[in-house]
Design a protein around this motif. Structure first.
Motif, PDB file in Angstrom:
ATOM      1  N   ASN A 297      13.798 -40.629  38.853  1.00  0.00           N
ATOM      2  CA  ASN A 297      13.198 -41.215  37.658  1.00  0.00           C
ATOM      3  C   ASN A 297      14.205 -41.400  36.523  1.00  0.00           C
ATOM      4  N   LEU A 298      15.089 -40.428  36.335  1.00  0.00           N
ATOM      5  CA  LEU A 298      16.066 -40.583  35.253  1.00  0.00           C
ATOM      6  C   LEU A 298      17.059 -41.696  35.561  1.00  0.00           C
ATOM      7  N   CYS A 300      16.405 -44.455  37.309  1.00  0.00           N
ATOM      8  CA  CYS A 300      15.697 -45.719  37.054  1.00  0.00           C
ATOM      9  C   CYS A 300      15.579 -45.963  35.553  1.00  0.00           C
ATOM     10  N   ALA A 301      15.279 -44.905  34.810  1.00  0.00           N
ATOM     11  CA  ALA A 301      15.139 -45.049  33.361  1.00  0.00           C
ATOM     12  C   ALA A 301      16.459 -45.466  32.734  1.00  0.00           C
ATOM     13  N   ALA A 304      17.045 -49.053  33.404  1.00  0.00           N
ATOM     14  CA  ALA A 304      16.078 -49.827  32.617  1.00  0.00           C
ATOM     15  C   ALA A 304      16.458 -49.861  31.145  1.00  0.00           C
ATOM     16  N   SER A 305      17.126 -48.820  30.670  1.00  0.00           N
ATOM     17  CA  SER A 305      17.551 -48.806  29.263  1.00  0.00           C
ATOM     18  C   SER A 305      18.734 -49.744  29.035  1.00  0.00           C
ATOM     19  N   ILE A 344      15.628 -52.985  39.250  1.00  0.00           N
ATOM     20  CA  ILE A 344      15.337 -52.827  37.822  1.00  0.00           C
ATOM     21  C   ILE A 344      16.417 -53.497  36.981  1.00  0.00           C
ATOM     22  N   LEU A 347      15.718 -56.989  36.401  1.00  0.00           N
ATOM     23  CA  LEU A 347      14.609 -57.228  35.470  1.00  0.00           C
ATOM     24  C   LEU A 347      15.033 -57.135  34.011  1.00  0.00           C
ATOM     25  N   GLU A 351      17.601 -59.484  29.040  1.00  0.00           N
ATOM     26  CA  GLU A 351      17.541 -58.965  27.674  1.00  0.00           C
ATOM     27  C   GLU A 351      18.946 -58.704  27.129  1.00  0.00           C
TER      28      GLU A 351
ATOM     29  N   LEU B 267      13.239 -38.769  27.552  1.00  0.00           N
ATOM     30  CA  LEU B 267      12.556 -39.194  28.777  1.00  0.00           C
ATOM     31  C   LEU B 267      12.639 -38.162  29.885  1.00  0.00           C
ATOM     32  N   PHE B 296      12.374 -53.255  23.806  1.00  0.00           N
ATOM     33  CA  PHE B 296      12.279 -53.726  25.192  1.00  0.00           C
ATOM     34  C   PHE B 296      12.916 -52.718  26.150  1.00  0.00           C
ATOM     35  N   ASN B 297      14.149 -52.338  25.868  1.00  0.00           N
ATOM     36  CA  ASN B 297      14.846 -51.437  26.792  1.00  0.00           C
ATOM     37  C   ASN B 297      14.220 -50.045  26.845  1.00  0.00           C
ATOM     38  N   LEU B 298      13.819 -49.523  25.698  1.00  0.00           N
ATOM     39  CA  LEU B 298      13.214 -48.191  25.723  1.00  0.00           C
ATOM     40  C   LEU B 298      11.857 -48.208  26.429  1.00  0.00           C
ATOM     41  N   CYS B 300      11.008 -50.220  28.939  1.00  0.00           N
ATOM     42  CA  CYS B 300      11.293 -50.280  30.378  1.00  0.00           C
ATOM     43  C   CYS B 300      11.757 -48.920  30.888  1.00  0.00           C
ATOM     44  N   ALA B 301      12.605 -48.262  30.096  1.00  0.00           N
ATOM     45  CA  ALA B 301      13.115 -46.961  30.501  1.00  0.00           C
ATOM     46  C   ALA B 301      11.968 -45.949  30.595  1.00  0.00           C
ATOM     47  N   ALA B 304      10.058 -46.574  33.707  1.00  0.00           N
ATOM     48  CA  ALA B 304      10.900 -46.192  34.848  1.00  0.00           C
ATOM     49  C   ALA B 304      10.991 -44.681  35.002  1.00  0.00           C
ATOM     50  N   SER B 305      10.887 -43.966  33.886  1.00  0.00           N
ATOM     51  CA  SER B 305      10.932 -42.501  33.968  1.00  0.00           C
ATOM     52  C   SER B 305       9.633 -41.935  34.533  1.00  0.00           C
ATOM     53  N   GLY B 306       8.607 -42.809  34.667  1.00  0.00           N
ATOM     54  CA  GLY B 306       7.362 -42.379  35.278  1.00  0.00           C
ATOM     55  C   GLY B 306       6.158 -42.388  34.343  1.00  0.00           C
ATOM     56  N   ILE B 344       8.274 -52.765  36.903  1.00  0.00           N
ATOM     57  CA  ILE B 344       9.014 -51.503  37.053  1.00  0.00           C
ATOM     58  C   ILE B 344       8.077 -50.382  37.508  1.00  0.00           C
TER      59      ILE B 344
END
Lengths: 355, 355, 355, 355
Positions: A297-298, A300-301, A304-305, A344, A347, A351, B267, B296-298, B300-301, B304-306, B344
Motif C-alpha cells: 500500500n505504501l 502504491c501511495a 500515486a503521489s 498507477i 494514471l 498531472e 498515510l 490530485f496527487n494526495l 490518489c495517494a 492507493a494507501s487503502g 486506483i
C-alpha cells in the motif's frame, strides 16, 4: 543567477566568471545549445546584481531567494541542460522520465549466494537497479555493521560480488557510503552512491561524494524539514554535480503511545519537492514501514503521489536476514508491487506533465 | 470480551451482564445470527476472567490488551455484526465497502446560492455525500466562525439549506459539531456528524454525540498518535455507537524552516488502522495540503494507501471563499480526482481483501 | 558485562578476553583498585552468559539490556574507574564535579583580534574553557563556513590563534570537528573535540575522533530521542574512550505557527540522562534560543535542571558577528549568567548527590 | 486597538463602540484612571483604521498583527488596567507578582479523608492554592474518570469536600472543567477553573467558561505551538475575561526509541510567552515528567526559566493513588521543592523586571 545572451561569447562568459570570483563566490556554469546560465555558489548578498546585469553578454542577473537555488525550478527553467523532465542516469537506467524506476535488493550483502539469488529475483520481478549494503549505518554499535566492518578485504570482496551481480543480471548497482574514508573505494565498484538518512547533514561527506561525479541517491533525514533536505542537496550541486535523486524514506512518528511503524512516510514531500526543484524523487517504503505488510500500500501511495520510483528491500527468505528482516518482501511480492505501481504511474503522469 | 456459546439463552446473557455490572463495568452487547459477544466498558483489571469463563452459556472470556478493544479487529472477528468489510451507512450511502466514497462540498456554508451551486457541482463530479460547515472551529477568535456564530436563527437557516441541498441532489449531508450545545440542533438536520481534529480529545462531546446514534465522521488530531486516535474513537463506541468513520487529515509538519503545506498527510495510518480495527477510514487531502495544487496527487495517494474514501473541499470559485480558499478545488478538478481514484481503488482492493 | 573476582589474576582476565574474541566481540576492560570489569562490544545475544560465569576468576556475568551499556549507570556502578561523580577532564578543567563548568567564546573565529578580545572577556566573566569554531557546519552551502573553508593554511592559522588564546588566558580550548579529514589536524591544537548536533549520527566520525583519546563534547541532534543520543555516544565509548561530555542544545520546535526560538531546550533530558548514565551533561542555551534575550533564563533553568555546565556563545559586539550574531551575549551579560548559575547549582546539588 | 484621548468623554467612547459594531466586530473596553483603550474582537481587516483615527476623542488607531492582540504586550502597555506585573487573583491569592505561587493537591479527589489529608500536607509545605480533580479527562474510556463520572450527586459531594478543604486550610481551590455541561455546577464551588491540555482547542468550552468571570488556569496542549496556545487563550479574553493564568505542562517527546518521561517540558515557552503577553505563566512539572524523581529538578528549572509558579500533584502515599501515582510527590518533598524554588525565584526576578 546570471542569464547570458544567446550570442554571448566564451570570452564574455569568462569575464562574468572572473567577476564572480572577485567577490569570493564560485560559479556554476550550465551550458545549453541555446544559451549559458551561471549560478552563484556563496553568499549572494555580497553581489551587486545591477553591476552584473550591465556586463557585456549578460541578458539578466536575477537573485534567487532560496538556499537551494542551483536546484530550484527557476534555475532549471533557464538552463536547458536541466530542462524537464530532468532524467538522472545510473548506468544506462534513467530516473525521472515517463516510466517509474524500481531499485531493489537486500538490505545488507551477507554472502555471494544470498546476493545473487536476490539479484535474480528482483530482476525477474521487474527491478532496474540493484541495491546492497556493505557499510551499514546502525543505531547501536553492538549491531551488525555490514561486511565492510570486518576489514578492507571483506569490503572489497562484497563490492566485487555486487559489481558482478549487477553485470550478470544487467542492472546498475548502488550502495551506501557511510563515511569519507569509503568514498574512493566505492567509486571503483558502484554506478551510484547512496547517502543515507543519518548522513543527510554530513556536509563533508556530501562534498567529497559529489566530486566523484557519479549519480547520488540522497535520502532525507527522518527529522528534517523539506527546506533543510533541499539545502543539503545543494551541497552536492555546488560541486557541479546535479545528478541527484532525492529519496523520501519516512519521518519520525508523531504523538504519544505505541508506534505501529518505524517511521511515517511523508508523501506531501513528493509533489511539494517536484514543484520546488527539477530533480527526480523516489520513495523508500521499506524503512518508512519497518514491517512488510504495509509495503504494497505504501508503494502504491508513493507512486500515486507522483514519485519517480521506489527503492525496496527484498529477500527470498526475510526471516533469515541479518538486518531489517521484518520489513523485507519476497521477489514475488515485489512483482505485485511493481505491476500495480506501473499502472498507477500511468494514471497520475498526466498531472505531472500539466504543471 | 465474553464470547457466548451459540446456543446461549437470553437469560444466560442477562446473567453475564448482571455480573459485569457488579464489578461497576458496563456491557457492550453485540448480537449476531450465530452468537452473542459482550464487550466490557471500564477497567478490565477489576474483572476475574476465570470466574466469567465458568458462567453458564459462556464459551470464552478473553482480555483484550488495547485501549480500543470495542473497535479492535479481535472483537470484530467474533461479533458477526461487525464482520468485514464493516460498512457504515450515512443515509443510504455506505462507507467501507468495495467502492470508494467521496464526500465533498464547501468548507463553510456562506449562502443558499453558494451551497446549491457547489452541491450541484460535486454531485455531477461523482460525489456521494455533501459536506458544509455551519459552526467553524478557527485558530483565531478574530476569524469568520461560520454562519452558526451569528445566532440560532442563522444557524437553523444554514442547516435548512444544507438539508434541502442534500435532498435536491440526493446526497446525505454531514456537518461539523463543534460544541456540546450544538448536538441536539444538528441532530435534526444532518445524516452524519463530523467531529473535527481539534475536538478529537473532547470526550464529553464525543459521548454526547455518540448517544444520538447517527454515524460519526471522526477526525484525527494533528498532534495525535494512532493509539490515541483509536482510544478516543472508543469513547463513541462505548456508548454503543459503532457507526464511526475514521478520518486522517494530516499531522503537524516536521523539522525546521519553511512549511510548504499546512499539514503532512500520514498515510501509514491508513493501512495500520485497517489492521488494528474493523472501522472504515477516509482521508481529507484538503486540510492536509492547504493548497490546491497538491490535492490530485494526495487524493490518489490516499486511495492507493487503502483508504475507503475522501472528503474534499470544493468551490466553484475558490478565490471568493470566506474560509480556506487556497485549498479548494473546482468541481471539474474534483471529477478528475474521483475518476483517477476509482481506478486506483480497483487496483489496490485485492490487497485489502487478502489481509 | 563480566565482573571479575577481586583477586582475579591477569591471566584469568586475559582468558576471558580471549573467550570474548572467539565470539567475534570486542572487550572493554575497566580496571579499578579493587576489581576489573569487562564490557562487551558487539551483539551480546551471541554470548552464552552462563558459560562465561563459570570461567575461572569470574564473579558474575550480567547482560545489560540497553544499546548504551558501556555508558550505563549499571556498568559504571561496578567499574570503580567510572564511579560517580565521574569527572571528565579537558586540560586541567574537570566537568561533572561539584562545581558547574562554563565554556564560552565566539561562534566562529573571525580574526586573531576578535578571538583574543572575546577570550579575555569570557575569562574575566568566569568561564573555564574557550570555544571557537574553525570548521562551521551550515544549513546552506552559500553561507560562511568558517575560516577552515578557505584552505589548510587559514585553518592552521585560526587553530594557532585558538591555541595561543587558550594559553594566554589559561583556558583549555575546544572546537568542532565537522568531517573525518579534520580529525588529525585538530588533534594537534585542541584540548577537547566538539561533535556538533548535525554529526550526532555520523558514526565513522565518532569512531575516528574517539581514537584520539581526547575528551569529546558530544551534542544531541535536534531530532534525536534520548535513547538514540546515548546509543551514538556509545560509538565513542566502544573505542575505549569514556571521556565524553554530553550536551543538550535544543530540539525542533513543535506545532504550527510562528517559531519564537530556533529550537526548544529539552531539560527533561538532563535529569533523565543523569539517571541513565554516569557521564556529565551540559547545556547549550545559545543554539536552543537563537535570540539573546532568552539566554539568562534558559541558562539558569539548565543549571537548575541539574546540568553540569553550560556552553555559551559570546561576542563583545554581537551585531558584528559573521555567524549567529542574534544569539550572542556580551561578556558582561555572561558574568550575570555565571554568577546566578553558581548560586543555583549550589541549591540543586544536594538533590543530585541523593540519587 | 483604539487609544482614546485622556479627556475623551463617555459619549465619544460610546460613539467609537457604535462604529465598531457597524463593522460587525465587538469591542473590548479597557478603562484606566488615565485613559480608555478599546480592543477589537473580529477581523480587523474589515476596519478602516484611518477613519477611526479621525473620530472625536480618538488619539490613535493601531492595527495589531497577531491573533492574540487582546493579550499582547502592546495592548497591555496602553491599557493601564493590564499594566505589569499583571497579577491574576484566585480568591485572595495573586499569581504573577513578585513571589512565586504554588498550586498543589491530589490528581483526582478520591475521598474526603484523602483530600483533607493532602490539603493539610500541601498547606504545611507552603502551597497557596488547592487543586483536586472531579472530572478527569482520560486517554482511555476504560480508565477511572473521577468521582464526577459516577453521577451528579457524587460530583457535588466531591466538590463540597474541595470547597470545605479550601476553607479549612485557607486556600482558594481550582478544579478542571472537562465539558460544557459542567461549567454551571463548578462555578458554584471553585475559585478558579482549570482548562486541561486536551481541551485547549475546545473553543466552545473556553467561551462558556470565560463568561463566568472567574480566573482560568489555561493549559497548553501537548502538540500545540506557542502561537496556537495564545490564540486560543484569546477566546477567553474576547469574552472580556483577562484573568487567565497560562500553564506549560509538557509537549510530546521527540524522536525514536524509549520514552523516559511522559512529556517534554518546554521551558523556552516561559520567557517567550512573557515577552509576547502580559499574562502570568506557571508550569506543571508533574504531567511533564510522569515520574516523581524528576519533579524537583524540573520545578527548579521552571522557576529559573522565569515561571510565576507551579502546579504539582501531591499524595501522602503515591502508591495508593487511583490516577497518576507514579508522578506524585509527598508533602515533604513538596516542601523541599518550594523552599528551593523560592530562593531561585529571587535570583531570577531582577531579569524579569529588566525587560
Amino acid at each position: 543567477m546570471i542569464i547570458m545572451e544567446s550570442n554571448a561569447t566564451q570570452e564574455q562568459i569568462d569575464q562574468v566568471i572572473k567577476e564572480i570570483k572577485k567577490f569570493r563566490l564560485r560559479a556554476d556554469v550550465s551550458k545549453g545549445a541555446y544559451r549559458t546560465v551561471i549560478g552563484l555558489v556563496g553568499d549572494e548578498n555580497k553581489i551587486p546584481f545591477t553591476h552584473f546585469s550591465t556586463l557585456p553578454g549578460v541578458k539578466e542577473a536575477i537573485r534567487i531567494e532560496t538556499a537551494y537555488k542551483l536546484l530550484s525550478k527557476e534555475y532549471g527553467k533557464f538552463s536547458e541542460g536541466l530542462s524537464e523532465p530532468f532524467v538522472v542516469k545510473a548506468g544506462d537506467i534513467g530516473i525521472g522520465g515517463d516510466e517509474p524506476t524500481f531499485i531493489a535488493g537486500p538490505c545488507a550483502i551477507e554472502s555471494k549466494e544470498q546476493l545473487f539469488k536476490i539479484a535474480e529475483g528482483v530482476k525477474m520481478a521487474g527491478a532496474h537497479i540493484l541495491r546492497g549494503g556493505v557499510f551499514k549505518p546502525r543505531s547501536s554499535v553492538h549491531s551488525f555493521q555490514g561486511l565492510g566492518a570486518k576489514g578492507r578485504e571483506e569490503a572489497e570482496e562484497a563490492l566485487t560480488w555486487l559489481s558482478e551481480a549487477g553485470k550478470k543480471f544487467d542492472m546498475p548497482v548502488v550502495t551506501e557510503v557511510r563515511g569519507e574514508a569509503q568514498v574512493d573505494l566505492l567509486a571503483e565498484y558502484v554506478d551510484m552512491f547512496q547517502i543515507g538518512a543519518r548522513n543527510m547533514y554530513n556536509q563533508d561527506l556530501l562534498t567529497k561524494v559529489a566530486k566523484k561525479n557519479k549519480p547520488v541517491l540522497f535520502k532525507r533525514h527522518f527529522g528534517a524539514g523539506i527546506e533543510e533536505f533541499l539545502s543539503f542537496a545543494e551541497y552536492i550541486a555546488a560541486e557541479g554535480n546535479k545528478n541527484i535523486v532525492l529519496c523520501e524514506r519516512g519521518i519520525v512518528p508523531i504523538g504519544k503511545g505505541k508506534q505501529y511503524s518505524r517511521y511515517t512516510l511523508d508523501l506531501n514531500a513528493v509533489p511539494v519537492i517536484q514543484k520546488e526543484t527539477y530533480l527526480p524523487i523516489i520513495v523508500d517504503p521499506s524503512h518508512a514501514a519497518g514491517r512488510r505488510d504495509l509495503i504494497f500500500n505504501l508503494s502504491c501511495a508513493a507512486i500515486a503521489s507522483g514519485a519517480d520510483g521506489l527503492i525496496i528491500e527484498v529477500h527470498y527468505n526475510p526471516a533469515e536476514a541479518l538486518v531489517d528482516g521484518r520489513q523485507m518482501i519476497t521477489p514475488d511480492k515485489l512483482k505485485d508491487v511493481i505491476d500495480a505501481c506501473r499502472k498507477i504511474h500511468k494514471l497520475v503522469l498526466p498531472e505531472r506533465n500539466k504543471s
